[in-house]
Design a protein around this motif. Structure first.
Motif, PDB file in Angstrom:
ATOM      1  N   MET B   9      36.185  38.650  37.319  1.00 43.10           N
ATOM      2  CA  MET B   9      37.009  39.779  36.901  1.00 43.10           C
ATOM      3  C   MET B   9      38.363  39.746  37.600  1.00 43.10           C
ATOM      4  O   MET B   9      39.383  40.117  37.032  1.00 43.10           O
ATOM      5  N   LEU B  10      38.347  39.275  38.807  1.00 44.68           N
ATOM      6  CA  LEU B  10      39.570  39.249  39.588  1.00 44.68           C
ATOM      7  C   LEU B  10      40.526  38.194  39.069  1.00 44.68           C
ATOM      8  O   LEU B  10      41.736  38.395  39.074  1.00 44.68           O
ATOM      9  N   ALA B  13      43.346  39.131  36.812  1.00 46.01           N
ATOM     10  CA  ALA B  13      44.240  40.094  37.457  1.00 46.01           C
ATOM     11  C   ALA B  13      45.165  39.404  38.440  1.00 46.01           C
ATOM     12  O   ALA B  13      46.317  39.781  38.595  1.00 46.01           O
ATOM     13  N   ILE B  16      48.296  38.035  36.641  1.00 51.04           N
ATOM     14  CA  ILE B  16      48.914  38.914  35.649  1.00 51.04           C
ATOM     15  C   ILE B  16      50.401  38.586  35.540  1.00 51.04           C
ATOM     16  O   ILE B  16      51.104  38.527  36.552  1.00 51.04           O
TER      17      ILE B  16
END
Lengths: 152, 479
Positions: B9-10, B13, B16
């Motif tokens: 999930m990281l 991010a 980004i």
């Protein structure tokens, strides 16, 4: 709004940190004994319900609807994983499953699903295979997770 | 694993693009809040360290996943545990039983001397299964029934060879003597119950070629003593009012109208009935049948309703051949139809399983219309032809699995009762009513012990005693 490079980097860290901490909360809620229903990576099976998985393991359903054979793979009889799967997914006991297959063999000749010590490996290898594994024993990228069955 | 999920999930991010950051920040801490110092520099440093550590962990886990995947790929050509799925395999299974029975038949009962009235052990079922799944959709299956018969069986009953001089029963002798030792062997027989090749490319369609069980009812498919609950069979199974098996083709399939709900269909095309139907059809008319069944099956309840319709011709012929001499080159050949009828058979079946109760019932109606009537001997020594006739038969079986798990664990005890009716119109006009009651004990899933009592009555028989009793026990196992 004025944004220089330093501000944006800071914001990105904060965003990432919030994701880390948020995910950490999820991680705490994940039970390593939850059962993941997994399929072979090459199987395009669409949305699958727990009833359909039950049908496949009882051989009431033999393909995924796309012509690809559904190959149920059991964990070894007597293992905790098999017992939990029977209880939470098939909703029967080992004795009831034995009785079911004793009847099905007499009616139609075919035996129950094959058993493997390592269901994850078996699913990785067999096209169309569907099985289950404890969340704590799952390795990302080896099989596709259809859904999670929580175990209390 | 959970931490791996976090890192996955990281990962997006952490990369980004700059143009998308504000939206993410709006969800947590705004850039303005950061700029105004609401977040302390030491906190930011801590967060940075944590992110760097997480990124490092992510890299390690990615490497680990790649290692596992490459390891599995390397082993792709190896058998995982010695149980490869689609390599040709052969599974052997089967069942057998031992039955003990005692009939109490009054001296002047109509069936006296047809059935044994002394107590007897009997081995009636010894079936072996051979199942091979050759590819994902192709399988072969054979079921063989071994029997000690025909040695010692009496002939003559089937041919209605009853005259006022009495019934002549001849005992078949298949004893063979070893010429070296003079030891005698009683030779038995093998019945090919099923021999079929099945191709099933999808749930919706499959096809069976060979010898298959007629897909009607419940009893005929269950047929094994560890599956069927009583010892005694319903009369329509004993009299084969529906052909129990056929030789030909069966197309079948299953649809799923709703969760746990199944709609099954099957179409059969076969030789139909005949004196040698498994080997050769003596007429061009193939028998056809249609099976439809709707069922709901959840872990704790079952409901199903089905039907099967069948029509076909029975043809028996008599041949006569006269061979001419080699000089004349003439020979005569005649083939006469000795017996021919068309039959129409329909059946309905119902099964309900709920709260440990099992109720199953079947109804069957058979209509026989002759086009060539055979010559039969009747009991007053006249010779005549049978007329067209109809049979109706039905049974209902009710069983209850006692809720004794807390007391006896997986040992199952099920009392049962069954009522069976069989009636023929314009044939023998001999109705039969049978009542059965008993206990079905299952210490383990593959072993069954049954004890039961039977009461039977032929209400139309007035000149003879028309009621009899029987008691029996059976031990059956599947393996």
């Amino acid at each position: 709004m004025k944004r220089d490079g330093k501000t944006i980097r800071l914001a990105a860290w904060l965003a990432a940190a919030s994701i880390v901490f948020g995910a950490a909360e999820n991680h705490a809620a994940d039970n390593p004994r939850d059962i993941l229903i997994i399929v072979n990576l090459g199987a395009s099976v669409g949305d699958v319900t727990i009833d359909q998985v039950r049908d496949i393991f009882l051989k009431k359903r033999t393909d995924w609807g796309s012509g690809l054979s559904a190959v149920p793979v059991h964990a070894r009889k007597g293992s905790p994983l098999r017992r939990d799967f029977l209880e939470h997914v098939l909703k029967i006991s080992q004795d009831q499953e034995d009785e079911y297959w004793a009847k099905m063999t007499i009616r139609f000749g075919f035996p129950g699903p094959p058993e493997f010590a390592n269901t994850l490996k078996a699913v990785f290898r067999l096209r169309g295979a569907v099985s289950y594994v404890y969340r704590g024993e799952y390795k990302e990228g080896v099989a596709k997770v259809l859904f999670v069955v929580p175990v209390d | 694993m959970g931490f791996l999920t976090v890192l996955v999930m990281l990962a997006p991010a952490a990369t980004i693009p700059q143009g998308e950051t504000s939206a993410v920040v709006d969800a947590g801490v705004t850039a303005e809040e950061a700029e105004t110092g609401q977040v302390k520099p030491e906190d930011l440093k801590k967060m940075r360290r944590e992110i760097e550590a997480a990124n490092k962990e992510l890299g390690k886990l990615r490497q680990e996943v790649e290692e596992v995947r490459s390891e599995l790929k390397e082993k792709d050509n190896e058998d995982l545990t010695g149980e490869a799925q689609f390599e040709p395999s052969l599974d052997i299974s089967g069942f057998f039983d031992l039955t003990f029975y005692k009939n109490f038949i009054p001296e002047n009962h109509i069936v006296k001397h047809f059935f044994p009235d002394v107590s007897t052990f009997a081995m009636q079922n010894l079936n072996l299964y051979f199942y091979s799944r050759m590819t994902e959709s192709l399988s072969a299956f054979i079921e063989l029934k071994f029997t000690f018969l025909p040695n010692g069986s009496e002939t003559g009953i089937r041919d209605f060879d009853v005259t006022k001089h009495g019934l002549t029963l001849k005992r078949t002798d298949s004893t063979a003597t070893d010429p070296l030792t003079l030891e005698e062997y009683d030779l038995g027989g093998v019945i090919i119950e099923r021999a079929q090749l099945e191709w099933r490319p999808s749930n919706y369609f499959g096809i069976i070629a060979g010898r298959f069980l007629t897909p009607f009812g419940i009893w005929n498919t269950d047929h094994g003593p560890t599956v069927i609950i009583p010892i005694r069979y319903p009369n329509f199974q004993i009299y084969h009012d529906m052909p129990l098996a056929q030789t030909g083709l069966e197309a079948f399939g299953r649809m799923f109208p709703a969760a746990n709900t199944y709609f099954d269909w099957a179409v059969t095309v076969s030789n139909g009935r005949g004196p040698v139907e498994a080997t050769v059809d003596l007429d061009e008319n193939k028998a056809v049948g249609l099976r439809l069944k709707l069922s709901y099956e959840s872990p704790d309840k079952t409901f199903s309703l089905g039907g099967y319709g069948y029509t076909g011709d029975y043809t028996d012929t008599v041949k006569s051949v006269t061979l001419g001499g080699s000089q004349t080159g003439t020979s005569a050949y005649d083939e006469d139809i000795y017996e021919k009828y068309t039959e129409y058979v329909g059946s309905l079946d119902l099964l309900i399983e709920l709260f440990g109760v099992r109720f199953q019932a079947e109804y069957l109606r058979r209509l026989v219309k002759y086009s060539t009537r055979p010559l039969w001997y009747f009991s007053d020594e006249t010779i005549g032809n049978p007329g067209d006739w109809v049979s109706n038969s039905a049974y209902g079986l009710l069983a209850y699995e006692l809720p004794l798990q807390d007391l006896i664990g997986t040992f199952k005890i099920s009392p049962y009762v069954m009522a069976d009716y069989y009636g023929e119109v314009d044939f023998s006009n001999l109705d039969a009513v049978v009542a059965i009651f008993g206990l079905n004990l299952k210490p383990v899933p593959n072993v069954v012990i049954k004890v039961e009592g039977t009461w039977a009555k032929h209400p139309d028989v007035k000149l003879y005693e028309n009621t009899l009793w029987g008691v029996g026990a059976q031990l059956a196992t599947s393996f």
